[in-house]
Each structure stands twice: as C-alpha cells, then as structure tokens.
Design a protein around this motif. Structure first.
Motif, PDB file in Angstrom:
ATOM      1  N   VAL B  11     113.517  29.473  18.051  1.00 38.64           N
ATOM      2  CA  VAL B  11     114.611  30.021  17.227  1.00 38.64           C
ATOM      3  C   VAL B  11     114.062  30.480  15.875  1.00 38.64           C
ATOM      4  CG1 VAL B  11     116.757  29.464  16.046  1.00 38.64           C
ATOM      5  CG2 VAL B  11     116.366  28.646  18.362  1.00 38.64           C
ATOM      6  N   VAL B  12     113.186  29.643  15.312  1.00 37.51           N
ATOM      7  CA  VAL B  12     112.605  29.996  14.018  1.00 37.51           C
ATOM      8  C   VAL B  12     111.903  31.339  14.097  1.00 37.51           C
ATOM      9  CG1 VAL B  12     110.752  29.392  12.418  1.00 37.51           C
ATOM     10  CG2 VAL B  12     112.344  27.647  13.172  1.00 37.51           C
ATOM     11  N   MET B  13     111.052  31.493  15.127  1.00 33.62           N
ATOM     12  CA  MET B  13     110.292  32.743  15.259  1.00 33.62           C
ATOM     13  C   MET B  13     111.228  33.933  15.458  1.00 33.62           C
ATOM     14  SD  MET B  13     107.215  32.941  14.785  1.00 33.62           S
ATOM     15  CE  MET B  13     106.359  31.678  13.901  1.00 33.62           C
ATOM     16  N   SER B  42     114.678  31.103   8.067  1.00 32.97           N
ATOM     17  CA  SER B  42     113.991  30.660   9.279  1.00 32.97           C
ATOM     18  C   SER B  42     112.886  29.669   8.929  1.00 32.97           C
ATOM     19  CB  SER B  42     113.423  31.864  10.021  1.00 32.97           C
ATOM     20  OG  SER B  42     112.309  32.380   9.345  1.00 32.97           O
ATOM     21  N   VAL B  43     112.210  29.892   7.792  1.00 34.04           N
ATOM     22  CA  VAL B  43     111.153  28.956   7.387  1.00 34.04           C
ATOM     23  C   VAL B  43     111.757  27.613   6.987  1.00 34.04           C
ATOM     24  CG1 VAL B  43     109.221  28.603   5.836  1.00 34.04           C
ATOM     25  CG2 VAL B  43     109.745  30.885   6.639  1.00 34.04           C
ATOM     26  N   PHE B  44     112.952  27.655   6.370  1.00 31.97           N
ATOM     27  CA  PHE B  44     113.613  26.389   6.036  1.00 31.97           C
ATOM     28  C   PHE B  44     113.855  25.583   7.316  1.00 31.97           C
ATOM     29  CE2 PHE B  44     115.973  28.827   2.425  1.00 31.97           C
ATOM     30  CZ  PHE B  44     114.776  28.989   1.765  1.00 31.97           C
ATOM     31  N   SER B  49     112.752  21.069  11.009  1.00 33.15           N
ATOM     32  CA  SER B  49     112.365  20.611  12.345  1.00 33.15           C
ATOM     33  C   SER B  49     111.091  19.777  12.298  1.00 33.15           C
ATOM     34  CB  SER B  49     112.131  21.810  13.272  1.00 33.15           C
ATOM     35  OG  SER B  49     113.193  22.713  13.180  1.00 33.15           O
ATOM     36  N   LEU B  50     110.194  20.118  11.380  1.00 29.85           N
ATOM     37  CA  LEU B  50     108.933  19.383  11.280  1.00 29.85           C
ATOM     38  C   LEU B  50     109.168  17.906  10.998  1.00 29.85           C
ATOM     39  CD1 LEU B  50     106.641  21.654   9.038  1.00 29.85           C
ATOM     40  CD2 LEU B  50     106.602  21.415  11.511  1.00 29.85           C
TER      41      LEU B  50
END
Lengths: 496, 117
Positions: B11-13, B42-44, B49-50
């Motif tokens: 999803v981020v990508m 998206s980076v947030f 997620s990390l």
C-alpha cells in the motif's frame, strides 16, 4: 564561567541562532532586529572558531543532549570534518548578514525586513544543526528547518518569478527530503538505532540485505537532489537567479556545501568506504555525473546574460568538481573535495556579494547594462575580478589550491584523461568570467550603462572581507589544507 | 513473513507512486501539492508499520502484558507529520502569492506569461 560554558559549545552553536530568531520577532523594529541578528551570528561564529581549535587540539567532541548518553539520547558530535564547515557557514552567514541591511533596502519592502532576518537566522540554525548533529533523524529535521526558511527567503525576491522558483524548489526539496526520510527509516529498521556512530558499527553486519541497499539508494538520491548534482539541479538556477541578492550569496556559499557534507558523512562514516565503493558502482556514477555536470553547466553558463543566473550555473559546475573529488575514492580526492567546499564557499560568497552591489545600484545584473562599469564602480568590479580569478583557479587565490589537489588526486589514480578534463573545465570558466570582465573593464561606457556611483560602504566592507579571505587562504594554506588532510585521513579509517 | 504481512508495504509503495506521479504529471499547482502530500503520507504509513509488532499492544504499562510495539518510529513520524504540514502550508501560501501576481495556478500559463514579458 566561559570554561563551564565551553562544554556546551556544540549545542550552543545551533541554539544561539535558533533562539535569536523568535527574539527578533519580539524586537519588531527592523534596525534592532538586524543588529541583534548580526550579534547572534557573530557569537555563533566565535563559537565555531573556538570549536575548531578545541577539535584540532583535543580531537572530536561528543555532546550528549540533555545529559542522555548516546545511543539513547541525541548526540552532537564535532570533529575535524564538520568543524571547518561550521566555521564557513557561520562566517559566511555573519558576513552576508552585515551586507543584508543595505542590500535588501531596494529589493524587499520595508515591512518584511524583520521577517527576513528571522528566516535568515532559522536557515542558518538549520544548516549548523545538520553539520553538528550525530543523529540521523536529526539531520532530516534540521534539513527541513533550513529548507523551509530557504524557500521563504527565495520567495522574497522582487521579481514575481522568484515565487515560481521558490515553488519549484519546494517541490524538488520536499521530494529529496522525503527520500532521505525513507532511507533513514530503512536504516533504522535494520539496525534499531539512529545514532551515526552506532549505525556505522551495526550496518556492516546486515550490509548484504536488500533493505540496506534500498536505504542507501533512497538516501543518495535524496541528498543528490538537495546538493543539485547534475541532472537533479533543475531547481537551482532559477532559485539563485531570482532570490534577493544577499540570499543568493548566502545559499550559494553554504547550502549545497552542507548537502555535500551529508553525502560525505553517510558514504564514508555511516555506510563505510567498503560498502559504498565495493558493493555498488557508486564510483562510476559519481565520476560520470560529476564530469557531465562540469561541462553541461559551464557551457550553459557561457550563454547566460543575467549574471546571477550565469554564476548559478557555474555553481552547478563547481558541485561537479566536489562530486568528482569524492568519486576518486582516495584520500587526496576527498581532501580536495573538503578543501574546495571551503574555498568555493569563499569565492562564490565574494562573487555574489559583488553582484549584490551591482544589483543595488543598477536594479539588475544584466550584461548589456554593464559596459565600462569598472570605471563607475571600481571597488565592486575589482572584487568581482579577484573572485572570478579564484573561480578559475589562478595561483595566489584559494581556487588554485583546491584545483591543484583535485588534479593530483586524479593523477594518483592514474586517470590522465580526467585530469585533462578538469583543466578543460577550468578553461570554460575562463570564458564566462572573461566575458564579464571584458564588458566591465574594456568596453567604453555606453548609453545603456546607467549613471551610477560606487556601492555604499555597508556592501563594500563585507564584500572585501570575503575577497581578502580568498587571497589570505590562497597564500597561507596551512590551516585549510592541514585540517582537510586530517579530516580526509580520518574518513579513510584513521581514528576520527 | 507471509504475503499478508507485506500488505502495508504494498500500500505504501502504491500510494507513494500515485503521489509522485501526480507531482510530475499535473500542471495545476494545487494538485501538485496534493500529490506531494500523498507522497509524504505514504512514508508516514511506512514508519508506522515499521514499529508494529504482531500481537503486541500499545506501549503503555499494563498488568500481564509483555509484548509492546516499538514507539520510537511513531514518535519520529509525529515530527515528520509536523514538518509535512509546514511544507504544505508554505506551498499553499506560495500558490496564493503566485495566483495574486500571475492570475493563474496552471504551470503552462505561468510559463507563457514569463515568456511574453
């Protein structure tokens, strides 16, 4: 008292301009704000000089912010690599700020002057923060502080195209910063730390994983956008051409150098020479892009008639030299890059400040209005001449010193063609500098030349301070060469 | 990690590329900024997620819980969100000024006006 305070110099370096910014807001009156900003910058400069001598005498200084030891707390770390750059940034910022009061009279409406000084101080604080921090995420935060205030400063230009240039810079800069953020995030997920020294220890264990490669790639592209490496330089010429003249002098001399520092720090200290140059074709990429940058930007510069734009393209070319020095991947090459960062800051500062004087009198620095200008503004054009000679790399100026080491680094690798290309690149700069000198010195005064006087003392003094620095550090190279040599040696495995 | 475990990163990508594409392809300055915001957001999501650990709870001390998510990425991203807001605000302020002096927020029209003068 001072001895107690001196322990806190690494953080005071950043905090002084950072806190001076809101203080200026309280002062309101623009003369007061200027005086206070200059005072703050002079204090910051004095701190950076003290730090440099502390580092030379006693090695790297580590400062734990708020008493929380690294790697849990945020560490500020001043060593031989960033101490001279701290001095450059705070020095240029102080000198350009001295000139700012006169220069912005004609370029920025009076009611915005106080805000201008605030943005200036914030930008300086951001740049100094990037340099002195030892924490990867802190780099991102300070990068954004300096960038956001730089967009504001650029947008204050009197031409409406300044707004458009600032917008473009904002888009490019934010993409670059976000890439850096992704890179830092991926580094964290692999190592569980954000402290640079800690990262450097833990990254080799996981260096074969794809995540680390991705982190490296994102980070590099982001930094290269910020330092305007060809072909990612498209934001730079417009931003420099339309920004208020002193802002151009300040940013051209410092902002891109700080981005190059981030590149050096992460390539050599954090990821390590092994990883950066053995596993990846970084050397080839940087070599090709550096050379392309030198030639493409120099050739475009020859055809410019707006002098600020001309020197902006010349800046892109000079960044090519900096990157070339890194791509040699030997000690002399990195040393040449470090040296050229300092020297290029001095010469571009002097050149753009002399253009600021031209703009102050003429309203614009356009080549066809400068016929015989040297007879009207002798001191300004003499400063431009010396700055130009330094840019070309004539002996007795700083430009010569760094070109010399750059060429010897190329020869050390046995890259004769590259050494020849560096010299040809210098010839291109002779062409564009000569074009201006010819018009200003050898053309008779024509009807298109406005009837103007020499620039006021408020501009001449700061300008000549930088010109004299160009000559002084070109003749007495002990300090700059000595420090760069030690810093380069420490990047190649010697104890930092 | 299962296919589903990587769902967040897909999803981020996807979001990142959509945002990036809008920044490049759109000629409208406001739409460009929307793309930029999407790109940053998206980076947030990536950072958030990390920090998530499967089966873990929020990092607040509770009796009987031993597995906590990593709060550090979440704290970091709070800073980045603030930076993102500042960037968007500054970008929009610039667009307002551009609209005032050019009378348009379309990239090609701005170019045309700069060429003609």
């Amino acid at each position: 008292m001072l001895a107690n305070l001196s322990i806190h110099f690494p953080v005071l370096q950043v905090v002084v301009p950072l806190m001076a910014a809101p203080a200026c807001l309280l002062l309101r009156q623009r003369g007061l704000a200027w005086g206070f900003a200059v005072l703050a910058m002079l204090v910051a400069f004095a701190i950076s000089v003290a730090l440099l001598y502390q580092v030379i005498a006693g090695g790297a200084i580590s400062y734990a912010l708020g008493g929380w030891e690294a790697p849990w707390g945020i560490e500020y770390r001043v060593d031989l690599l960033n101490a001279p750059l701290l001095m450059l940034v705070s020095g240029i910022s102080a000198i350009a700020l001295l000139a700012a009061r006169t220069s912005i009279e004609n370029e920025i409406p009076a009611d915005r002057h106080t805000m201008f000084y605030i943005a200036w101080l914030l930008c300086t604080a951001g740049l100094l923060g990037i340099l002195s921090t030892g924490d990867a995420f802190n780099v991102f935060v300070f990068l954004e502080i300096s960038s956001l205030s730089a967009y504001t400063l650029i947008a204050l230009g009197k031409d409406r195209r300044a707004l458009w240039a600032s917008y473009q810079y904002l888009i490019a800069g934010t993409i670059g910063a976000t890439f850096i953020l992704i890179g830092i995030g991926l580094m964290y997920v692999m190592t569980g730390t954000l402290n640079m020294a800690d990262l450097a220890q833990r990254l080799p264990e996981v260096s074969s994983s794809r995540t680390v490669f991705t982190a490296f790639a994102f980070f590099m592209v982001g930094v290269c956008l910020k330092l305007a490496l060809f072909p990612l330089h498209l934001w730079l010429p417009n931003a420099y051409a339309f920004a208020p003249s002193v802002v151009t002098a300040f940013l051209a001399a410092t902002a891109t150098k700080v981005a190059v520092y981030v590149l050096l720090r992460f390539v050599f200290s954090v990821f390590g020479y092994e990883f950066s140059f053995s596993h990846l074709p970084l050397q080839e990429i940087l070599l090709v892009l550096g050379l392309l940058g030198i030639f493409a930007a120099s050739i475009v510069a020859i055809y410019q008639t707006n002098l600020k734009r001309l020197l902006a393209y010349s800046s892109v070319a000079q960044i090519g030299y900096l990157i070339l020095g890194i791509s040699f991947a030997n000690e002399t090459g990195v040393m040449a890059t470090l040296l050229h960062m300092l020297n290029h800051g001095l010469m571009k500062g002097a050149l753009f400040l002399s253009l600021a004087a031209v703009v102050y009198r003429l309203g614009i620095a356009q080549l066809d209005q400068m016929h015989g200008l040297a007879s009207r503004m002798p001191w300004t054009m003499a400063a431009f001449l010396i700055g130009g000679l330094s840019l070309i790399g004539v002996p007795l100026t700083v430009g010569f010193v760094s070109k010399w080491y750059l060429v010897s680094a190329a020869l050390e690798n046995g890259w004769w063609p590259v050494a020849a290309l560096i010299l040809i690149g210098s010839l291109l700069s002779v062409i564009y500098i000569w074009k201006i000198i010819e018009v200003a010195y050898f053309k008779p005064v024509s009807a298109t030349t406005p009837d103007v006087q020499e620039a006021p003392l408020g501009l001449l003094l700061p300008m000549w301070m930088l010109v004299l620095a160009n000559l002084y550090f070109g003749i007495n190279t002990e300090l700059t060469v000595g420090v760069s040599q030690l810093a380069a040696a420490s990047l190649f495995g010697g104890a930092p | 990690m299962s296919e589903f475990g990587l769902f967040n990163y897909w999803v981020v990508m996807l979001l990142m590329m959509i945002g990036f594409y809008i920044v490049i392809a759109q000629g409208n300055l406001v739409k460009k900024l929307i793309g930029l915001t999407l790109f940053q957001t998206s980076v947030f999501i990536m950072y958030i997620s990390l920090g998530k650990i499967e089966g873990a709870t929020a990092p607040i001390l509770i009796e009987g819980v031993t597995l906590y998510s990593n709060p550090l990425p979440h704290v970091l991203i709070l800073t980045a969100i603030v930076v993102g807001i500042a960037t968007t605000a500054l970008g929009l302020a610039l667009v307002v000024r551009i609209k005032e002096s050019y009378g348009t927020v379309e990239e090609d029209e701005i170019h045309a006006k700069d060429e003609s003068c």
